[in-house]
Structures are given as C-alpha cells and as structure tokens.
Design a protein around this motif. Sequence first.
Motif, short mmCIF file in Angstrom:
data_model
loop_
_atom_site.label_atom_id
_atom_site.label_comp_id
_atom_site.label_asym_id
_atom_site.label_seq_id
_atom_site.Cartn_x
_atom_site.Cartn_y
_atom_site.Cartn_z
N GLY B 20 0.74 -1.20 0.02
CA GLY B 20 0.21 -0.05 0.15
C GLY B 20 0.93 1.20 0.10
N ARG B 22 3.03 4.12 -1.25
CA ARG B 22 3.42 4.74 -2.59
C ARG B 22 4.93 4.94 -2.41
NH1 ARG B 22 0.95 5.84 -7.32
NH2 ARG B 22 0.32 8.00 -6.93
N PRO B 160 6.92 6.54 -10.28
CA PRO B 160 5.91 6.34 -9.44
C PRO B 160 5.30 4.83 -9.24
CG PRO B 160 5.03 7.81 -11.09
CD PRO B 160 6.72 7.38 -11.28
N THR B 162 3.52 1.62 -6.22
CA THR B 162 2.95 1.34 -5.24
C THR B 162 3.42 -0.22 -4.68
OG1 THR B 162 0.98 2.63 -5.82
CG2 THR B 162 0.65 0.97 -4.18
#
Lengths: 281, 183
Positions: B20, B22, B160, B162
């Motif tokens: 979860g 980031r 980016p 996750t």
Amino acid sequence: MREVNVKEIANVIERLCIESNYYLPEDVKEALQDSLKKEESPLAKEILQDILKNQEIARRTQVPICQDTGLAVIFLELGQDVRLTGGDLNEAINEGVRRGYKNGYLRKSAVDDPFLVRKNTGDNTPAIIHAKIVAGDKVKIILAPKGGGSENMSALAMLKPSDGVEGIKKFVIDTVDKAGSNPCPPIIVGIGIGGTIEKTTLIAKEALLRTVGQHNPNPEIAKLEKELLEEINKLGIGPQGFGGRTTALAVNIETFPAHIASMPVAINIQCHVARHQEAII
Amino acid sequence: MSKIINTPLTDEVINELKAGDRVLLNGIIYTGRDAAHKRLVELIRKGERLPMDIENQTIYHVGPCPAKPGQVIGSAGPTTSGRMDAYAPLLMKHGLKGMIGKGLRNKEVVDAIRKYNCVYFAAIGGAGALLAEAIKESEVIAFPDLGAEAIYKLRVENFPVTVVIDREGNDLYRIGKEKYKIV
C-alpha cells in the motif's frame, strides 16, 4: 455508384491509428472525472488523478496513452452504392495500419505463428477487420486498438436458456471478480447476449464502442446494465485493483436473437484506455 | 506521502516497505517481459552468464513504444506480471530483489518474495505517457532482436510505484479489495 479510392481508406486508417492512440475519447475522460468525485479510497483517488494526468500528457506531447497500442481492430461499414477503386481493399487497410503504427511511433504487438514461433510481424499487421455491407454510398471506419491485458480477461459461456438473467449476472460478476487487477481497472464491460458463438463475441466488442453513460434503448436491458454496474462496483477491486469504489465505468449490453436451444454470453473487457476513433468517407 | 528510495534495493530498504506504500524509485532498473524472461531463465539453467548482474536489481515488466525523435523512450507502462510467474522465483533465487509490473501473482511468486526478502511493486497500467516522463536514460543491453521485448537498462527519477506485495507476503490486491467490498 459513388467511387471511393482505397488509397483514401488507407490514409484515413493511418490517421485513425495515430489519433486513437494519442487521444482518449472525451466521454471516457468525463467518466473518470466523475468517478474521482465519488471515490472514497485516498489511494484510489491518487491513481485516478494520475490516469487523468497521463491522458493529458499523451494529448499534449503527442505520444500513445498506453504503450500497448494494441492490435488494430477495424469496423468497416461499406455502403452498397460504393464502388471501390485503386486496388485491393484488405491490402489498403493493412497498408494504413502499417503506416500508422510506423509514423505514430506505436508499438508493434502482432505475432505470428500464434502458438509455435510467435515471431513479431514487424508492422502490427494484419488488422482485425470486421466489414459490414450497409445501405447508402458512404464508407464508415471505426478504429479501436485493443490491448492484450484486458482482452486476456474476457470470456465466453454457452449458457442454457434456463440459466436466465441470474445466470448471466453470475457469469459477469464472476468474470470481473476473477480478472481483478489484471485488466487495468477501472474497466468498461462489453457484453454480448444471443446469436451464435462468433456473433455474440462480435456484439460484445461492438458494445465497447458505445459512448460511456449511454444505455441500451430497451429499458429492461438498460436496467440490467445499471444493476450489473452497481454490483461490480461493490466488489471493492477499485482502480488498478488497489481497492476502492471505481471498478467499472460502464456496463454495455448488446443482444441478438438466439437459437431456441442457446443463450451464448460473451464478455469483452476493456481497460480505462478505451480508445476508438471514427471517420466517414 | 510517497517514500523516496534508491536502486539497487538493499534489505534495509525492503524491510521498511509495506503493501500500500506509494514509492518514488530512483536509479537503475532493467526491463524484461515474456521473451526476455524465458531467455534469462534458460541461461541460468544452462549455467551461463546473464547479460546483466541481477544481484539486488529490479526488473520492470514492460515493452515500451518506440521513442520519437528527441524522446528518451516511448510510452512505457507495465504489462501483466502474471505471465512472468513461471520465471520470477528462479530470478529471485539468483539475487533479483524487485519487480515492477501490474496484476495478480501466484503463490510460488509470493513464497519466493518472502523467502528471498523481495518486493513486488505495481506501476499504473495504462499510464505509459506519465511513466515515460520519469525515465531519464534508456539503453538496450541485451536481446536487441526482441524489439520492444529486448532488455533495456533505464535510469529513472522519482518513478511512481505502489508496493503491492511486501516481504511478509501482504498483498494490497487482497487487502484493498476486502476493505472496500460491500457485501
């Protein structure tokens, strides 16, 4: 008879390959913006914002929204009063695809032979061509690039007529639930009911071309679309499968009369990069 | 708030990552999808050298678009990682620490992630244009004959992702769904 040169068809297809991969349709963008307002999960909101930002970058910098620029699926509606000139229609269509994927810097994702060698054909041909003869003297072309990730999560069932609406609902919900994060949610679910095995899958794919938010004109079918969308969004899968309220943006059902013994149901899953562009010559 | 981390991945960094989270990745990562994975595993089985040292490295499951003139790389979002499940445990056994992709992984992969202290990240599927902007350098280092499926060495800045499966085997796909499911 109106004459249309197939070279013009090739030019239009070249342009549509590029435009469909660079520009997300407005209705899909608006559906994503709406879902952002309703989404409860903070992580899902961030993902939806990034997805919207991505299509903006693609449009502004003229690059593909997604690297999987798909196989080129083409719906061709050929007016019966059109006489095609200038060469072979199928070759012209493939020439348009070849040029579009080259000049648009799109990924070439077609492999042949599909289970033995799987060698890349190098130019994203052959296109998948669905041609229909219709009344009139126009040629309508819809180009809908289809990526592998969501296509792989699609399914077909030869249900029994006695399975009824409940059987259809169960098959749809189970298919979407099992697909989970794989088809890049939020998804659009195209459903074909009726016809023969090839007809039902074809109308499931055609259902994906419908403007998001529009429903089947039959009120009973429209009601089923709304019910299924609600049920799918209760699954909790959410954007990218990270959990949330936005698993699907739309459920579109198309139907066709079936054999007295049959009730085929096809589910074609489309990722959030729901690309299609059209032109009329 | 995203965690900013560098590659190659160390155990200290992996120990801090939870499903979860980031994360913004910085440093070198390698690309690889179906055909490249098949070749890497064949080389390992034959006892031959790999085209790159995978110790503590991260592989991104991607087949990018061709770069336009002036671009570092074309659109470059993740492909479905489940197709790499057959190969991933052996690569982790030989030092691979991180995987970036999207979608569900099987039990053997989750077991290997726990056994070898690894991590599975997801990048946003379909966000190829956005992700390409975080890729600052790109070079084909192996299997150029595979085209989009060749192995590229990428230098990324604030890429980016996750965390989906952490070192303890926690799976965001399961946790997130359970949290938002309406029965």
